[in-house]
Design a protein around this motif. Structure first.
Motif, PDB file in Angstrom:
ATOM      1  N   SER A 123      -6.929   3.269  -4.390  1.00 46.96           N
ATOM      2  CA  SER A 123      -7.760   3.520  -3.077  1.00 46.96           C
ATOM      3  C   SER A 123      -7.625   2.170  -2.235  1.00 46.96           C
ATOM      4  CB  SER A 123      -9.280   3.696  -3.597  1.00 46.96           C
ATOM      5  OG  SER A 123     -10.105   3.601  -2.447  1.00 46.96           O
ATOM      6  N   GLU A 124      -7.275   2.334  -1.140  1.00 43.92           N
ATOM      7  CA  GLU A 124      -7.028   1.219  -0.129  1.00 43.92           C
ATOM      8  C   GLU A 124      -8.259   1.257   0.849  1.00 43.92           C
ATOM      9  OE1 GLU A 124      -6.559  -1.499   2.702  1.00 43.92           O
ATOM     10  OE2 GLU A 124      -6.782   0.589   3.340  1.00 43.92           O
ATOM     11  N   ARG A 125      -9.037   0.152   0.780  1.00 41.03           N
ATOM     12  CA  ARG A 125     -10.525   0.150   1.024  1.00 41.03           C
ATOM     13  C   ARG A 125     -10.631  -0.431   2.627  1.00 41.03           C
ATOM     14  NH1 ARG A 125     -12.950   3.254  -1.977  1.00 41.03           N
ATOM     15  NH2 ARG A 125     -14.794   2.469  -1.227  1.00 41.03           N
ATOM     16  N   THR A 126      -9.578  -1.177   3.164  1.00 40.38           N
ATOM     17  CA  THR A 126      -9.805  -1.775   4.639  1.00 40.38           C
ATOM     18  C   THR A 126      -9.845  -0.611   5.575  1.00 40.38           C
ATOM     19  OG1 THR A 126      -7.524  -2.134   4.935  1.00 40.38           O
ATOM     20  CG2 THR A 126      -8.671  -3.790   3.673  1.00 40.38           C
ATOM     21  N   ARG A 127      -9.551   0.520   5.205  1.00 35.14           N
ATOM     22  CA  ARG A 127      -9.403   1.842   5.971  1.00 35.14           C
ATOM     23  C   ARG A 127     -10.940   2.082   6.724  1.00 35.14           C
ATOM     24  NH1 ARG A 127     -10.264   6.464   3.013  1.00 35.14           N
ATOM     25  NH2 ARG A 127      -9.945   5.937   0.760  1.00 35.14           N
ATOM     26  N   PHE A 128     -11.860   1.485   5.634  1.00 36.37           N
ATOM     27  CA  PHE A 128     -13.220   1.995   5.996  1.00 36.37           C
ATOM     28  C   PHE A 128     -13.716   1.012   7.163  1.00 36.37           C
ATOM     29  CE2 PHE A 128     -12.950   3.528   1.642  1.00 36.37           C
ATOM     30  CZ  PHE A 128     -13.412   5.002   1.863  1.00 36.37           C
ATOM     31  N   GLY A 129     -13.141  -0.221   7.426  1.00 32.76           N
ATOM     32  CA  GLY A 129     -13.475  -1.304   8.288  1.00 32.76           C
ATOM     33  C   GLY A 129     -14.656  -1.927   8.125  1.00 32.76           C
ATOM     34  N   ARG A 130     -15.317  -2.071   6.778  1.00 33.49           N
ATOM     35  CA  ARG A 130     -16.278  -2.601   6.433  1.00 33.49           C
ATOM     36  C   ARG A 130     -16.111  -4.125   5.889  1.00 33.49           C
ATOM     37  NH1 ARG A 130     -18.333   2.217   2.385  1.00 33.49           N
ATOM     38  NH2 ARG A 130     -16.400   1.229   1.532  1.00 33.49           N
ATOM     39  N   ASP A 131     -16.736  -5.004   6.161  1.00 33.18           N
ATOM     40  CA  ASP A 131     -16.480  -6.610   5.726  1.00 33.18           C
ATOM     41  C   ASP A 131     -16.223  -6.662   4.495  1.00 33.18           C
ATOM     42  OD1 ASP A 131     -16.662  -7.383   8.457  1.00 33.18           O
ATOM     43  OD2 ASP A 131     -18.632  -8.094   8.665  1.00 33.18           O
ATOM     44  N   PRO A 182      -9.403  -5.383  -1.296  1.00 29.42           N
ATOM     45  CA  PRO A 182      -8.799  -4.204  -0.463  1.00 29.42           C
ATOM     46  C   PRO A 182      -8.128  -2.905  -1.414  1.00 29.42           C
ATOM     47  CG  PRO A 182      -7.531  -6.162  -0.469  1.00 29.42           C
ATOM     48  CD  PRO A 182      -8.928  -6.628  -1.221  1.00 29.42           C
ATOM     49  N   LEU A 183      -7.732  -3.393  -2.395  1.00 28.62           N
ATOM     50  CA  LEU A 183      -6.919  -2.407  -3.140  1.00 28.62           C
ATOM     51  C   LEU A 183      -7.119  -2.116  -4.388  1.00 28.62           C
ATOM     52  CD1 LEU A 183      -4.505  -0.524  -2.229  1.00 28.62           C
ATOM     53  CD2 LEU A 183      -2.790  -2.489  -3.186  1.00 28.62           C
ATOM     54  N   ILE A 184      -7.475  -0.978  -4.854  1.00 29.27           N
ATOM     55  CA  ILE A 184      -7.938  -0.590  -6.168  1.00 29.27           C
ATOM     56  C   ILE A 184      -7.306   0.446  -6.813  1.00 29.27           C
ATOM     57  CG2 ILE A 184      -9.896   0.080  -7.438  1.00 29.27           C
ATOM     58  CD1 ILE A 184     -11.804  -1.087  -5.357  1.00 29.27           C
ATOM     59  N   ILE A 185      -6.825   0.163  -8.006  1.00 32.51           N
ATOM     60  CA  ILE A 185      -5.992   1.307  -8.830  1.00 32.51           C
ATOM     61  C   ILE A 185      -7.237   1.546 -10.219  1.00 32.51           C
ATOM     62  CG2 ILE A 185      -4.108   1.642 -10.524  1.00 32.51           C
ATOM     63  CD1 ILE A 185      -2.654  -0.604  -8.893  1.00 32.51           C
ATOM     64  N   TYR A 186      -7.404   2.602 -10.024  1.00 32.29           N
ATOM     65  CA  TYR A 186      -8.430   2.903 -10.942  1.00 32.29           C
ATOM     66  C   TYR A 186      -8.286   4.524 -11.692  1.00 32.29           C
ATOM     67  CZ  TYR A 186      -9.878   6.471  -7.471  1.00 32.29           C
ATOM     68  OH  TYR A 186     -10.010   7.567  -6.446  1.00 32.29           O
ATOM     69  N   VAL A 188       0.939  -1.089   0.026  1.00 29.15           N
ATOM     70  CA  VAL A 188      -0.043   0.017   0.050  1.00 29.15           C
ATOM     71  C   VAL A 188       1.041   1.341  -0.020  1.00 29.15           C
ATOM     72  CG1 VAL A 188      -1.657   1.249   1.286  1.00 29.15           C
ATOM     73  CG2 VAL A 188      -1.996  -1.183   1.120  1.00 29.15           C
ATOM     74  N   ALA A 189       1.846   1.279   0.854  1.00 29.69           N
ATOM     75  CA  ALA A 189       2.668   2.412   0.959  1.00 29.69           C
ATOM     76  C   ALA A 189       3.653   2.724  -0.370  1.00 29.69           C
ATOM     77  CB  ALA A 189       3.861   2.323   2.069  1.00 29.69           C
ATOM     78  N   SER A 190       3.867   1.675  -0.970  1.00 29.00           N
ATOM     79  CA  SER A 190       4.885   1.777  -2.365  1.00 29.00           C
ATOM     80  C   SER A 190       3.894   2.067  -3.583  1.00 29.00           C
ATOM     81  CB  SER A 190       5.377   0.331  -2.486  1.00 29.00           C
ATOM     82  OG  SER A 190       4.915  -0.783  -2.966  1.00 29.00           O
ATOM     83  N   ILE A 191       2.705   1.778  -3.496  1.00 29.18           N
ATOM     84  CA  ILE A 191       1.922   1.504  -5.089  1.00 29.18           C
ATOM     85  C   ILE A 191       1.541   2.875  -5.593  1.00 29.18           C
ATOM     86  CG2 ILE A 191      -0.542   1.678  -4.211  1.00 29.18           C
ATOM     87  CD1 ILE A 191      -0.832  -0.891  -5.737  1.00 29.18           C
ATOM     88  N   GLU A 192       1.615   3.859  -4.766  1.00 31.69           N
ATOM     89  CA  GLU A 192       1.506   5.159  -5.393  1.00 31.69           C
ATOM     90  C   GLU A 192       2.598   5.741  -6.360  1.00 31.69           C
ATOM     91  OE1 GLU A 192      -0.054   8.404  -2.901  1.00 31.69           O
ATOM     92  OE2 GLU A 192      -1.682   7.223  -2.319  1.00 31.69           O
ATOM     93  N   VAL A 193       3.889   5.297  -5.862  1.00 33.89           N
ATOM     94  CA  VAL A 193       4.945   5.694  -6.599  1.00 33.89           C
ATOM     95  C   VAL A 193       5.051   5.160  -7.896  1.00 33.89           C
ATOM     96  CG1 VAL A 193       7.422   5.709  -6.293  1.00 33.89           C
ATOM     97  CG2 VAL A 193       6.261   5.946  -4.142  1.00 33.89           C
ATOM     98  N   MET A 194       4.491   3.700  -8.224  1.00 29.17           N
ATOM     99  CA  MET A 194       4.565   3.012  -9.368  1.00 29.17           C
ATOM    100  C   MET A 194       3.597   3.296 -10.442  1.00 29.17           C
ATOM    101  SD  MET A 194       2.920  -0.523  -8.431  1.00 29.17           S
ATOM    102  CE  MET A 194       1.767  -0.212  -9.646  1.00 29.17           C
ATOM    103  N   LEU A 195       2.731   4.245 -10.020  1.00 28.32           N
ATOM    104  CA  LEU A 195       1.253   4.201 -10.881  1.00 28.32           C
ATOM    105  C   LEU A 195       1.770   4.943 -11.901  1.00 28.32           C
ATOM    106  CD1 LEU A 195      -1.459   4.861  -8.440  1.00 28.32           C
ATOM    107  CD2 LEU A 195      -1.021   3.001  -9.560  1.00 28.32           C
TER     108      LEU A 195
END
Length: 389
Positions: A320-328, A334-338, A306-313
């Motif tokens: 968008s990292e989705r688990t931060r919302f805490g929903r099942d 968990p991880l979407i590049i869009y 997650v920490a490294s992925i923005e650099v490679m885009l």
């Protein structure tokens, strides 16, 4: 509304055949910016703020009255130019009410500006509806946003306040503030829009047998899987290809992790409506099977990914990292590049061009992941945990 001077005058000053209402609105807007310093400062500050959010260099314009309309760009006529006081920066405005841009309209402005303006510039598009935001303007706004900025301006005498109210009334009378539940611009495209799901499905189908980079990774050798529901071309609101570490017992699951490349058409099932306020989007998505969900929050390779992925885009893509919302439901994807679908397709018009665009852009994302040691560590760790479950 009928008491508004500008609303009544506009009936005689503009006709859709000879002088479109957008020209009349442009002239009034330009006049208001030149004559009302408080409005000029508010609009300039708003544009600068939007520019900062997109990392665009927008110089201060609030002290400049250098605002002209219908400048001649070699036979092309942008609606408005706003030069800063030092004359070393310019904003090119194109205004639309209920009309679409002409083919390559904004690029024609850019081409002329690059050759002849000899100074930095940006292109700002202001329209009735966000659905008109095409051709990649630097900043895209709707008229209701302009009205909102003007309505918040407090400073000024009674005459200035009246003129602001008149301009806002003009926008309102043309349906530019309180939008109709049915977008008139969308109606001529209704039947075409109903075909989009199948067309995107066909793009994925045409590329399914290609030599995708991810197939080189151990455990991902099987051909991609293409989901759909009978009589539809999507499943769970998404259309595209799944690349999985698939078990023999379950040929449509066992994501440990899976990789999805395709299109998100409906954000309900994946709880991603926040990523698609205006239109569907293209995406590469990591998908995780349920037995592994509990490991994500403490999984070091995942956190490093997650920490490294923005650099490679590549340019134009977001993450968008989705688990931060805490929903099942977010732990499944968990991880979407869009990026917006219209930006993804770009100028490609034929099925061949669009299929090539899909393969090229998604391959580029896959290749970026494969070149990221953290991603390899993450897939290895997830696979090990999946075997031990």
């Amino acid at each position: 509304m009928l008491d508004s001077l500008l609303v009544n005058v506009s009936k005689y000053a503009a006709s859709h055949q000879n002088s479109p209402i957008e020209n009349f609105i442009t002239e009034v807007f330009a006049w208001l910016l030149r004559e009302d310093g408080a409005v000029r400062t508010a609009i300039a500050d708003y544009l600068q703020k939007l520019g900062e959010e997109k990392s665009l260099p927008v110089k201060p314009l609030g002290d400049s009255k250098q605002i002209s309309t219908q400048a001649n760009f070699n036979g092309k006529f942008p609606d408005m130019l706003w030069d800063n006081q030092d004359n070393d920066f310019c904003i090119i405005f194109e205004h639309k009410v209920w009309a679409e841009l002409h083919e390559n309209q904004l690029e024609n402005y850019r081409a002329y500006a690059r050759d002849y303006l000899k100074k930095p510039f940006i292109v700002v598009l202001i329209t009735a509806h966000s659905g008109q935001h095409r051709q990649l303007p630097d900043l895209a706004l709707c008229w209701y946003q302009i009205a909102g900025v003007i309505e918040k301006v407090i400073a000024g005498d009674d005459k200035q306040k009246w003129l602001r109210e008149e301009f806002v009334a003009l926008l309102k009378s043309n349906g530019l503030i309180e939008m109709s539940p049915v977008n008139p611009l969308a109606l001529p495209y209704y039947f075409d829009s109903k075909k989009i799901d199948k067309q995107l499905f066909d793009i994925a189908t045409r590329t399914a047998s290609k030599n995708w980079p991810i197939l080189q990774l151990t455990g991902y050798e099987k051909p991609p899987f293409q989901r759909y529901v009978r009589s539809r071309f999507d499943e769970w609101g998404r259309i595209g290809l799944e690349f999985n570490r698939v078990s023999d017992a379950d040929d449509i699951g066992s994501w440990a992790p899976g990789l999805f490349c395709g299109f998100m058409m409906d954000g309900y099932e994946h709880s991603v409506k926040d990523l698609m306020p205006d239109e569907p989007f293209a995406l590469l998505m990591i998908i995780i099977d349920e037995p592994l969900h509990s490991h994500l929050s403490t999984n070091e390779p995942y956190q490093q990914l997650v920490a490294s992925i923005e650099v490679m885009l590549p340019i134009g893509w977001s993450v968008s990292e989705r688990t931060r919302f805490g929903r099942d439901e977010d732990y499944w994807n968990p991880l979407i590049i869009y990026r917006k679908l219209s930006e993804f397709i770009g100028s490609a018009t034929t099925i061949e061009q669009q299929s090539a665009t899909f393969f090229e852009q998604m391959s580029s994302l896959q290749q970026s992941l494969l070149g990221n040691e953290v991603f390899i560590a993450f897939t290895n760790d997830m696979q090990r945990r999946y075997k031990d479950k």
